[in-house]
Design a protein around this motif. Structure first.
Motif, PDB file in Angstrom:
ATOM      1  N   PHE A  37      69.900   9.296  94.833  1.00  0.00           N
ATOM      2  CA  PHE A  37      70.730   9.972  95.940  1.00  0.00           C
ATOM      3  C   PHE A  37      71.302   8.841  97.039  1.00  0.00           C
ATOM      4  O   PHE A  37      72.405   9.113  97.448  1.00  0.00           O
ATOM      5  CB  PHE A  37      69.467  10.629  96.950  1.00  0.00           C
ATOM      6  CG  PHE A  37      69.965  11.588  97.970  1.00  0.00           C
ATOM      7  CD1 PHE A  37      70.325  12.865  97.606  1.00  0.00           C
ATOM      8  CD2 PHE A  37      70.527  11.209  99.308  1.00  0.00           C
ATOM      9  CE1 PHE A  37      70.952  13.691  98.766  1.00  0.00           C
ATOM     10  CE2 PHE A  37      70.803  11.955 100.170  1.00  0.00           C
ATOM     11  CZ  PHE A  37      70.890  13.141 100.122  1.00  0.00           C
ATOM     12  N   PHE A  38      70.782   7.833  96.939  1.00  0.00           N
ATOM     13  CA  PHE A  38      71.508   6.774  98.056  1.00  0.00           C
ATOM     14  C   PHE A  38      72.367   5.885  97.244  1.00  0.00           C
ATOM     15  O   PHE A  38      73.405   5.445  98.154  1.00  0.00           O
ATOM     16  CB  PHE A  38      70.236   5.896  98.811  1.00  0.00           C
ATOM     17  CG  PHE A  38      69.587   6.787  99.824  1.00  0.00           C
ATOM     18  CD1 PHE A  38      70.148   7.509 100.724  1.00  0.00           C
ATOM     19  CD2 PHE A  38      68.245   6.818  99.688  1.00  0.00           C
ATOM     20  CE1 PHE A  38      69.175   8.260 101.615  1.00  0.00           C
ATOM     21  CE2 PHE A  38      67.372   7.800 100.436  1.00  0.00           C
ATOM     22  CZ  PHE A  38      68.100   8.543 101.477  1.00  0.00           C
ATOM     23  N   VAL A  39      72.002   5.345  96.187  1.00  0.00           N
ATOM     24  CA  VAL A  39      72.819   4.251  95.528  1.00  0.00           C
ATOM     25  C   VAL A  39      73.227   4.542  94.243  1.00  0.00           C
ATOM     26  O   VAL A  39      73.724   3.602  93.290  1.00  0.00           O
ATOM     27  CB  VAL A  39      72.119   2.920  95.600  1.00  0.00           C
ATOM     28  CG1 VAL A  39      72.279   2.241  97.065  1.00  0.00           C
ATOM     29  CG2 VAL A  39      70.710   2.738  95.114  1.00  0.00           C
ATOM     30  N   ALA A  40      73.233   5.888  93.932  1.00  0.00           N
ATOM     31  CA  ALA A  40      73.739   6.269  92.640  1.00  0.00           C
ATOM     32  C   ALA A  40      73.255   5.567  91.497  1.00  0.00           C
ATOM     33  O   ALA A  40      73.808   5.305  90.353  1.00  0.00           O
ATOM     34  CB  ALA A  40      75.339   6.244  92.568  1.00  0.00           C
ATOM     35  N   GLY A  41      72.033   5.059  91.740  1.00  0.00           N
ATOM     36  CA  GLY A  41      70.976   4.382  90.427  1.00  0.00           C
ATOM     37  C   GLY A  41      71.687   3.171  90.297  1.00  0.00           C
ATOM     38  O   GLY A  41      71.373   2.620  89.188  1.00  0.00           O
ATOM     39  N   ARG A  42      72.554   2.457  91.071  1.00  0.00           N
ATOM     40  CA  ARG A  42      73.137   1.448  90.697  1.00  0.00           C
ATOM     41  C   ARG A  42      73.827   1.253  89.473  1.00  0.00           C
ATOM     42  O   ARG A  42      73.807   0.508  88.713  1.00  0.00           O
ATOM     43  CB  ARG A  42      72.589   0.196  90.925  1.00  0.00           C
ATOM     44  CG  ARG A  42      72.112  -0.163  92.422  1.00  0.00           C
ATOM     45  CD  ARG A  42      71.286  -1.443  92.375  1.00  0.00           C
ATOM     46  NE  ARG A  42      70.002  -1.705  92.010  1.00  0.00           N
ATOM     47  CZ  ARG A  42      68.881  -0.922  92.586  1.00  0.00           C
ATOM     48  NH1 ARG A  42      69.171  -0.588  93.874  1.00  0.00           N
ATOM     49  NH2 ARG A  42      67.970  -0.726  92.127  1.00  0.00           N
ATOM     50  N   GLY A 185      74.256  14.191  97.071  1.00  0.00           N
ATOM     51  CA  GLY A 185      73.982  12.888  97.560  1.00  0.00           C
ATOM     52  C   GLY A 185      75.511  11.955  97.097  1.00  0.00           C
ATOM     53  O   GLY A 185      76.417  12.522  96.979  1.00  0.00           O
ATOM     54  N   ILE A 186      75.054  10.727  96.959  1.00  0.00           N
ATOM     55  CA  ILE A 186      76.143   9.846  96.925  1.00  0.00           C
ATOM     56  C   ILE A 186      76.784   9.828  95.223  1.00  0.00           C
ATOM     57  O   ILE A 186      77.858   9.498  95.136  1.00  0.00           O
ATOM     58  CB  ILE A 186      75.577   8.368  97.013  1.00  0.00           C
ATOM     59  CG1 ILE A 186      76.902   7.492  97.576  1.00  0.00           C
ATOM     60  CG2 ILE A 186      74.880   7.690  95.757  1.00  0.00           C
ATOM     61  CD1 ILE A 186      77.316   7.688  98.962  1.00  0.00           C
ATOM     62  N   VAL A 187      75.917  10.467  94.597  1.00  0.00           N
ATOM     63  CA  VAL A 187      76.646  10.769  93.067  1.00  0.00           C
ATOM     64  C   VAL A 187      77.937  11.727  93.365  1.00  0.00           C
ATOM     65  O   VAL A 187      78.871  11.265  92.783  1.00  0.00           O
ATOM     66  CB  VAL A 187      75.466  11.338  92.015  1.00  0.00           C
ATOM     67  CG1 VAL A 187      76.272  11.583  90.693  1.00  0.00           C
ATOM     68  CG2 VAL A 187      74.378  10.303  92.054  1.00  0.00           C
ATOM     69  N   ALA A 188      77.608  12.614  93.964  1.00  0.00           N
ATOM     70  CA  ALA A 188      78.746  13.791  94.025  1.00  0.00           C
ATOM     71  C   ALA A 188      79.893  13.206  94.768  1.00  0.00           C
ATOM     72  O   ALA A 188      81.265  13.104  94.310  1.00  0.00           O
ATOM     73  CB  ALA A 188      78.562  14.803  94.967  1.00  0.00           C
TER      74      ALA A 188
END
Lengths: 499, 185
Positions: A37-42, A185-188
């Motif tokens: 959600f926050f860092v797209a799983g890096r 989240g950040i992925v979108a």
């Protein structure tokens, strides 16, 4: 086609918003935990990060406020655009590598996480998170207001929505923004940035071509018309003067590398070596998109001072009026959807870092650990922050225009003054201490807030942000040097700072 | 003298210059005024009058900005990677940036004296130097970054050391944030 201009514009905007909703649904299935959600799983590739970096830099301000500033003050605001290449250079040379290393080794989800790891200080974490939250509220409120006002101007041109209220437009804008941000989240955000970034670059290039053809003599005639009316407007410091512009060079050149929504993106790439590609791609993308800022502003100023069109009611109307008068309906549709893309992308990035501050960083400062079921609370807090920011936006519009301005003062220049010393110097100088970090953040907040609250106007246009960034940087180095308590770096952080 | 001391020295010089500017007598219209006929638009008026007292202060401030940026870039490169080639590249980029700075101010001064200007890509020369020249200064740093990435920024040895560190962190579970339930499930 001219007869269907409004319908075409609405069509483009509707397609874009539907696209955001679809991506949100798709991204929800790929968002399994708070790291996603926050860092797209890096795990993002270089092109996605590059587009995300530049499209979240150029918010709605770049599409509406920027051309408006050129219209009203000539070349002054071009300093903000010109120094951005220097700002990117600082970000990539001084931050991108080490922030990604700390994020990888410490599993950091946010900028305050990185700050806490670097300074081994929960105070530094908490103050950074608080600064981010305050800045986010101001920024987000202005973005929501801008989106609603543009939507209202488009819809009110139709017979069906002729009397649409601002509140209704805020509700419609929020509906899409919340759905898109909460689900994906950040992925979108990162994946719509593909389309958003491309759209913004295309819009910038086409608008430059359009602008150059408005006058028979092209941009040369534009410059000569402006120069004949007021020479200073066409000269490098514009009407706002030399010191104002050089101050902007500091605040925007140095400050770009202190924008948390931007540097958080530098934690998301899969490999550090991708930075070699991300930097030039971001720079080129920004250059294309920023063409709109320059070309629309100068053409509108020349058209008004030359008597070709009537003066604008407000300088922020420069871009919409340009599109209505000079642009082909399809181009107008592309640019309006690019404008929504810019606002949506920046808003989502702000929501992301604001939510991380509330559910992750502030609880960790207060309780030593973040909230249980962080992903659930992240979605709840995303909705709450959006609603609070929208309330600020509406209250400011109808009741007290200074409220958002006040919070806005905690925006760019406060991020710049508070965060630049901590990351630009702190990630590259082992001697920097937690006490210096706290001093830098507090001094920057005090200066920016004091200048705004007391409506201080300093001679020659010296801005509060300019004063704040030089003060906080100087204090940061001085306090670190004279701090008797030497920083005790954890072994992994110490090693990272050697690399 | 260490690099950070030079950075601090430059920052203090900038602070001193801002102080000097703040106490300098301010002429009318130093930050522009309303357009006489068009509301919502501002004008700069007499350029010579409004920069008379601060022209050189402004120039020095801009030079210090350029120097500060290049010092910070050097700070961002690990000390073991600051080779002679790196310093040469950075110095070259810095000299180009200072030249751009000189061209902005000298072209502007020339216009203020003569009232005449040439044009480049449709913009008055001084403004073109500002827009394209400053942009070029940052772009040169981008070239150094891209071309020198494996020599100055992130060498193969640095990458190997980082991968080792990351592997160690995974093995020993360094102080990472507690995993949320959806991850531990």
């Amino acid at each position: 086609m001219e007869a269907y201009r409004v319908e075409i514009t609405i069509g483009f905007v509707a397609v874009y918003m539907s696209f955001c909703i679809l991506v949100g649904v798709w991204a929800m299935r790929r968002t399994r935990n708070s790291s996603d959600f926050f860092v797209a799983g890096r795990g993002l590739g270089p092109v996605v990060v590059a587009l995300a970096v530049f499209s979240s830099t150029l918010s709605g301000f770049g599409f509406v406020g920027g051309p408006g500033l050129v219209y009203s003050a000539g070349m002054s605001s071009m300093w903000m655009v010109a120094v951005s290449s220097i700002g990117y250079a600082l970000g990539f040379f001084l931050i991108s590598k080490r922030i990604r290393m700390i994020a990888g080794v410490r599993n950091s989800l946010s900028l305050p996480d990185v700050v806490a790891a670097r300074y081994d200080s929960e105070w530094a974490r908490g103050l950074t998170a608080l600064t981010i939250l305050l800045g986010v509220m101001g920024y987000l409120a202005t973005q929501i207001l801008a989106m609603a006002l543009v939507l209202q101007s488009i819809l009110s041109a139709t017979t069906f929505f002729a009397d649409v209220s601002l509140v209704s437009c805020v509700v419609m804008s929020l509906g899409v923004l919340i759905f898109y941000s909460v689900t994906g989240g950040i992925v979108a955000s990162e994946y719509t940035d593909h389309v958003q970034g491309t759209n913004m670059m295309l819009a910038g290039l086409l608008i430059l071509i359009t602008a150059a053809s408005v006058f028979d003599g092209g941009l040369l005639q534009v410059s000569q018309t402006i120069l004949a009316d007021d020479a200073e407007a066409a000269m490098p410091f514009g009407t706002m003067g030399m010191v104002t512009c050089i101050g902007w060079a500091f605040v925007f050149g140095l400050g770009l590398s202190g924008q948390p929504h931007l540097i958080t993106k530098m934690m998301m790439n899969r490999k550090i070596s991708d930075n070699r590609l991300i930097f030039p791609l971001s720079l080129i993308g920004y250059a294309f998109a920023a063409l709109l800022w320059l070309s629309v502003g100068v053409v509108m100023r020349a058209a008004v001072v030359g008597g070709d069109i009537s003066p604008l009611d407000a300088s922020d109307a420069a871009a919409p009026v340009f599109l209505a008068i000079f642009a082909h309906p399809i181009l107008a549709g592309v640019v309006f959807s690019a404008l929504f893309a810019a606002i949506m992308s920046t808003s989502d990035a702000f929501l992301n870092i604001g939510t991380a501050a509330v559910v992750h960083d502030i609880p960790r400062m207060l309780r030593g650990h973040s909230l249980n079921n962080e992903l659930f609370w992240a979605r709840v807090v995303t909705v709450l922050i959006t609603l609070v920011a929208a309330s600020f936006a509406l209250y400011s519009y109808y009741e007290n225009a200074r409220l958002v301005a006040l919070l806005g003062a905690f925006g760019w220049s406060t991020f710049a003054a508070a965060i630049v010393p901590l990351v630009v110097i702190g990630l590259n100088w082992k001697r920097a201490t937690a006490r210096a970090a706290v001093t830098a953040v507090v001094s920057s907040l005090l200066i920016n807030f004091a200048v705004e609250i007391f409506s201080m106007e300093l001679p020659y246009g010296v801005s509060g942000g300019f004063l704040a960034i030089i003060t906080s940087l100087s204090l940061f180095v001085l306090v670190s040097m004279f701090d008797r308590r030497k920083p005790m770096l954890a072994a992994d952080i110490d090693r990272i700072m050697d690399l | 003298m260490r690099l950070i001391h030079v950075v601090l020295f430059v920052l203090l010089l900038i602070a001193g210059l801002i102080g000097w500017i703040l106490v300098s007598p301010e002429p009318p219209m130093s930050t522009g005024g309303p357009h006489p006929e068009i509301s919502g638009m501002s004008v700069g008026g007499d350029g010579l009058a409004r920069v008379e007292r601060i022209f050189w202060l402004g120039f020095v401030l801009q030079v210090l900005f350029v120097i500060l940026i290049h010092l910070l870039v050097a700070l961002g490169v690990a000390s073991h990677n600051r080779t002679a080639a790196f310093w040469m590249s950075l110095a070259g980029a810095g000299l180009v940036s200072l030249w751009v700075c000189w061209k902005i101010f000298s072209s502007y001064a020339q216009f203020l004296e003569t009232g005449e200007t040439g044009y480049f890509l449709g913009f008055p020369i001084a403004s073109a130097w500002m827009m394209f020249g400053i942009w070029l200064s940052g772009a040169l740093l981008a070239v150094i970054y891209v071309v020198g990435f494996r020599r100055f920024v992130f060498t193969v040895e640095d990458e190997a050391a980082f991968e080792l560190l990351e592997a160690q962190a995974r093995r020993t579970s360094r102080p990472t944030p507690p995993l949320p339930p959806e991850q531990t499930a």
